[in-house]
Design a protein around this motif. Structure first.
Motif, PDB file in Angstrom:
ATOM      1  N   PRO A  30       0.859  -1.189  -0.067  1.00  0.00           N
ATOM      2  CA  PRO A  30      -0.035   0.086  -0.087  1.00  0.00           C
ATOM      3  C   PRO A  30       0.791   1.324   0.039  1.00  0.00           C
ATOM      4  CG  PRO A  30       0.225  -0.970   2.245  1.00  0.00           C
ATOM      5  CD  PRO A  30       0.909  -1.909   1.308  1.00  0.00           C
ATOM      6  N   GLU A  31       0.334   2.477  -0.507  1.00  0.00           N
ATOM      7  CA  GLU A  31       0.931   3.802  -0.471  1.00  0.00           C
ATOM      8  C   GLU A  31       0.130   4.713  -0.004  1.00  0.00           C
ATOM      9  OE1 GLU A  31       4.160   3.325  -4.168  1.00  0.00           O
ATOM     10  OE2 GLU A  31       2.055   2.867  -4.758  1.00  0.00           O
ATOM     11  N   ALA A  83      -3.943   4.067   0.349  1.00  0.00           N
ATOM     12  CA  ALA A  83      -4.027   3.506   1.409  1.00  0.00           C
ATOM     13  C   ALA A  83      -4.153   4.605   2.553  1.00  0.00           C
ATOM     14  CB  ALA A  83      -2.865   2.486   1.582  1.00  0.00           C
ATOM     15  N   LEU A  84      -4.021   3.866   3.925  1.00  0.00           N
ATOM     16  CA  LEU A  84      -4.170   4.702   5.175  1.00  0.00           C
ATOM     17  C   LEU A  84      -2.915   4.515   6.024  1.00  0.00           C
ATOM     18  CD1 LEU A  84      -8.038   3.779   5.573  1.00  0.00           C
ATOM     19  CD2 LEU A  84      -7.103   6.228   5.454  1.00  0.00           C
ATOM     20  N   PRO A  85      -2.684   5.416   7.012  1.00  0.00           N
ATOM     21  CA  PRO A  85      -1.686   5.050   7.873  1.00  0.00           C
ATOM     22  C   PRO A  85      -2.139   4.421   9.207  1.00  0.00           C
ATOM     23  CG  PRO A  85      -2.626   7.292   8.204  1.00  0.00           C
ATOM     24  CD  PRO A  85      -3.452   6.715   7.145  1.00  0.00           C
ATOM     25  N   VAL A  86      -2.432   3.102   8.784  1.00  0.00           N
ATOM     26  CA  VAL A  86      -2.976   2.027   9.622  1.00  0.00           C
ATOM     27  C   VAL A  86      -2.115   0.668   9.966  1.00  0.00           C
ATOM     28  CG1 VAL A  86      -5.164   0.502  10.485  1.00  0.00           C
ATOM     29  CG2 VAL A  86      -5.326   2.686   9.345  1.00  0.00           C
ATOM     30  N   VAL A 100       6.103   3.926   6.343  1.00  0.00           N
ATOM     31  CA  VAL A 100       6.797   5.185   5.739  1.00  0.00           C
ATOM     32  C   VAL A 100       7.242   6.106   6.719  1.00  0.00           C
ATOM     33  CG1 VAL A 100       5.523   4.859   3.448  1.00  0.00           C
ATOM     34  CG2 VAL A 100       4.457   6.173   5.371  1.00  0.00           C
ATOM     35  N   THR A 101       7.938   7.041   6.310  1.00  0.00           N
ATOM     36  CA  THR A 101       8.343   8.065   7.324  1.00  0.00           C
ATOM     37  C   THR A 101       7.418   9.104   6.799  1.00  0.00           C
ATOM     38  OG1 THR A 101      10.884   7.623   7.191  1.00  0.00           O
ATOM     39  CG2 THR A 101      10.238   9.708   7.944  1.00  0.00           C
ATOM     40  N   GLY A 102       6.832   9.790   8.010  1.00  0.00           N
ATOM     41  CA  GLY A 102       5.786  10.853   7.999  1.00  0.00           C
ATOM     42  C   GLY A 102       6.481  12.089   7.717  1.00  0.00           C
ATOM     43  N   GLN A 106       8.460  10.473  11.870  1.00  0.00           N
ATOM     44  CA  GLN A 106       8.455   9.223  12.549  1.00  0.00           C
ATOM     45  C   GLN A 106       8.012   8.132  11.437  1.00  0.00           C
ATOM     46  OE1 GLN A 106       9.125   8.906  15.981  1.00  0.00           O
ATOM     47  NE2 GLN A 106       9.995  11.034  15.531  1.00  0.00           N
ATOM     48  N   GLU A 107       8.242   6.970  11.878  1.00  0.00           N
ATOM     49  CA  GLU A 107       7.816   5.977  10.774  1.00  0.00           C
ATOM     50  C   GLU A 107       6.357   5.717  11.188  1.00  0.00           C
ATOM     51  OE1 GLU A 107       9.374   3.697   8.451  1.00  0.00           O
ATOM     52  OE2 GLU A 107      10.577   5.588   8.505  1.00  0.00           O
ATOM     53  N   GLN A 108       5.633   5.420  10.103  1.00  0.00           N
ATOM     54  CA  GLN A 108       3.994   5.136  10.361  1.00  0.00           C
ATOM     55  C   GLN A 108       3.688   3.740   9.612  1.00  0.00           C
ATOM     56  OE1 GLN A 108       2.868   9.162   7.885  1.00  0.00           O
ATOM     57  NE2 GLN A 108       1.567   8.459   9.445  1.00  0.00           N
ATOM     58  N   PRO A 109       2.601   3.103   9.807  1.00  0.00           N
ATOM     59  CA  PRO A 109       2.423   1.859   9.231  1.00  0.00           C
ATOM     60  C   PRO A 109       1.359   2.370   8.023  1.00  0.00           C
ATOM     61  CG  PRO A 109       1.243   1.925  11.232  1.00  0.00           C
ATOM     62  CD  PRO A 109       2.103   3.137  11.355  1.00  0.00           C
ATOM     63  N   VAL A 110       1.058   1.650   7.165  1.00  0.00           N
ATOM     64  CA  VAL A 110       0.480   1.746   5.940  1.00  0.00           C
ATOM     65  C   VAL A 110      -0.250   0.385   5.558  1.00  0.00           C
ATOM     66  CG1 VAL A 110       0.288   2.574   3.665  1.00  0.00           C
ATOM     67  CG2 VAL A 110       2.189   3.263   4.885  1.00  0.00           C
ATOM     68  N   MET A 111      -1.706   0.761   5.220  1.00  0.00           N
ATOM     69  CA  MET A 111      -2.529  -0.392   5.193  1.00  0.00           C
ATOM     70  C   MET A 111      -3.618  -0.181   4.220  1.00  0.00           C
ATOM     71  SD  MET A 111      -5.104  -2.532   7.779  1.00  0.00           S
ATOM     72  CE  MET A 111      -6.386  -3.651   7.152  1.00  0.00           C
TER      73      MET A 111
END
Length: 421
Positions: A30-31, A83-86, A100-102, A106-111
Motif C-alpha cells: 500500500p501507498e 491507502a491509510l496510515p493504519v 513510511v516516514t511521515g 516518525q515511521e508510520q504503518p500503511v495498510m
C-alpha cells in the motif's frame, strides 16, 4: 444472441488467477495519498499492455487509460488508489508490513484498510475484459485511477492537472466502493448516497495562570469542555429529526501539567451532512456556539476556526442510478439491492461535476457471506464485522473481486452495449 455483458464476462475465468495475484500484491504494497508511485506504475503498465492510451502523473500520481471503440457514448469509470496510515492486524498471508516516514520524521504503518486495492483491481480487470472483447461493445471507455481520496484532494488535483483536456467529455461517470455487506451484494440508490464531510480545528484562547489561582486565569480547558457539550445540541436541538447530520469531536488538546492553566486549547471535530442547506446550517451553528462560549468565558480574543478538509456530498443522478438499478437487477437478481444511505464521504463527485457529466456511485459487499449472515442473525454486525478503516478490515477475495468486476461491466454496458435502453 447473448447480452454484451455476458460475452465480455465470458473472459473472466481466464484472468481470474492473475487478477487475484495482482490484488494480493497490491494489498501487500500500500501507498499513502499522492505517493502511489508503485501502484500507478503497475496500473499504467497493465493498461498499455491492453492497448489503452495512457496518461500518467495527472495532478500527482493520477493515471488515465482511454480506449475508443467506434461511435457511441463515453463512459468514465473511476477507482481510488491510496491507502491509510493504519497498522494491519488481519493476519492475512499477504498482509501489509509497509511503513513510511511521515512529515514529522516518525515511521508510520500503511495498510489498504478501506478497500481501494479492491477498486483498483476490479477496474483493471474490467479494462482488460473490455479490450479483449471489443466486438461486444461500442463507444469509449475512460479508466481513471485517482490518488489521495482519503485526504480529499486527489480529485481536485487531477482536475487542476488538466484532466479535462486529456480525456473526451464523458456522457456518464461511474464508481463503486467495497462496503460492509456480504460479498456478492450490489446496491445503488437515487439521490443522496454519501455524506458531505467537514473537518474543523477550533483554537480557543484563554489566559494562563497557576492551577491554584484560577481567578487570575481565563481557563480554555473549561471553555473547550463547554464547547464539546454545546456542540452536541446542534444536531439534537437545531436540526430536524428527519434530517441526518453528525457532529463528532475527535480530539481535545490543552495544557502541559496538572497545576498549570494553559492559555489555549484546541478541539478538532468532524461534521457529516447530506445537503448544502443543512451543511451551512450546521457549520454556521458551530461558529456561533464556539464564539458564544468564548464570550461567556471572557476570552481575550475570538476563537480561530480552521477547515482542515472538506468532502462534497455524493448525490446520484436519478436517471443514471435508475438505469444502473435495472441493469444490476437484471444481471444479479436477488444480489441487487437499494443500498442504505451511507455516512462515509468521497471526493469522486468533483470529477464528474467539473466535467459536466451525470454520475452514480454504488456499493458492493466484501464480507464472507456466512460470517455476515451469522452476525446478522445474532444482531452483532457492529461488534463482529470489521468496518472500513479498521486494522482488521479484510474483504474476502472471492466473490468480492468477481462481483466488483461484473458490476463495472454491467454498469458500463448499460451505455456501451445498449443494455439499459
Amino acid at each position: 444472441m447473448s447480452a454484451p455483458s455476458d460475452r465480455i464476462l465470458a473472459g473472466l475465468p481466464g484472468i481470474r488467477r492473475a487478477t487475484e495475484d495482482f490484488y494480493k500484491d497490491l494489498h501487500a504494497h500500500p501507498e499513502l495519498g499522492n505517493h502511489e508511485h508503485r501502484t500507478a506504475s503497475r496500473i499504467a503498465e497493465l493498461l498499455r499492455s491492453a492497448q489503452y492510451e495512457v496518461t500518467e502523473n495527472i495532478g500527482t500520481t493520477g493515471v488515465v487509460g482511454v480506449m475508443a471503440n467506434g461511435d457511441g457514448p463515453t463512459v468514465l469509470l473511476r477507482a481510488d488508489m491510496d491507502a491509510l496510515p493504519v497498522h494491519e492486524a488481519t493476519g492475512l498471508p499477504y498482509a501489509s508490513t509497509a511503513t513510511v516516514t511521515g512529515d514529522d520524521g516518525q515511521e508510520q504503518p500503511v495498510m489498504h484498510a478501506c478497500g481501494h486495492d479492491v477498486h483498483v483491481t476490479c477496474l483493471l480487470a474490467f479494462a482488460q475484459l473490455m479490450a479483449d472483447a471489443k466486438d461486444a461493445w461500442q463507444g469509449t471507455v475512460i479508466a481513471l485511477f485517482q490518488p489521495s481520496e482519503e485526504n480529499g484532494d486527489g480529485a481536485d488535483a487531477m482536475m487542476d492537472g488538466g484532466l479535462a483536456g486529456l480525456v473526451p467529455k464523458p456522457d456518464v461517470a461511474l464508481a463503486q466502493h467495497v462496503l460492509v455487506y456480504p460479498a456478492g451484494y450490489v446496491g445503488v440508490r437515487q439521490g443522496s448516497f454519501l455524506s458531505a464531510a467537514d473537518s474543523l480545528r477550533v483554537t480557543l484562547y484563554g489566559r494562563g495562570a497557576h492551577g491554584s489561582m484560577p481567578q487570575a486565569a481565563v481557563d480554555p480547558v473549561v471553555m473547550a469542555a463547554m464547547c464539546v457539550v454545546r456542540l452536541q445540541t446542534i444536531v439534537s436541538r437545531e436540526v430536524a429529526a428527519t434530517t441526518p447530520a453528525v457532529i463528532t469531536v475527535g480530539s481535545i488538546k490543552a495544557g502541559t501539567g496538572p497545576n498549570i492553566i494553559p492559555d489555549s486549547a484546541v478541539i478538532e471535530l468532524n461534521v457529516r451532512t447530506y445537503d448544502d442547506a443543512t451543511r451551512k446550517q450546521v457549520l454556521d451553528a458551530i461558529g456561533r456556539c464556539v464564539n458564544a462560549e468564548a464570550t461567556a468565558s471572557n476570552a481575550p480574543k475570538a476563537p480561530l476556526i480552521e477547515r482542515l478538509n472538506a468532502f462534497p456530498p455524493t448525490v446520484n443522478d436519478a436517471g443514471v442510478a435508475d438505469r444502473l438499478d435495472k441493469a444490476f437487477r437484471a444481471h444479479f437478481g436477488d444480489g441487487a439491492h437499494t443500498i442504505d444511505l451511507q455516512t462515509a464521504s468521497e471526493d469522486f463527485s468533483r470529477i464528474p461535476d467539473t466535467l459536466g457529466a451525470p454520475y452514480a456511485y454504488w456499493g458492493i459487499g466484501g464480507i464472507e457471506p456466512d460470517t455476515y449472515r451469522k452476525a446478522s442473525e445474532q444482531g452483532t454486525i457492529a461488534q463482529d464485522i470489521p468496518v472500513n478503516h479498521s486494522p482488521f478490515f479484510a474483504p474476502v477475495i472471492q466473490p468480492t473481486l468477481d462481483t466488483g468486476i461484473t458490476a463495472l461491466t454491467v454498469a458500463a454496458l448499460a451505455w456501451l452495449g445498449n443494455e439499459g435502453d
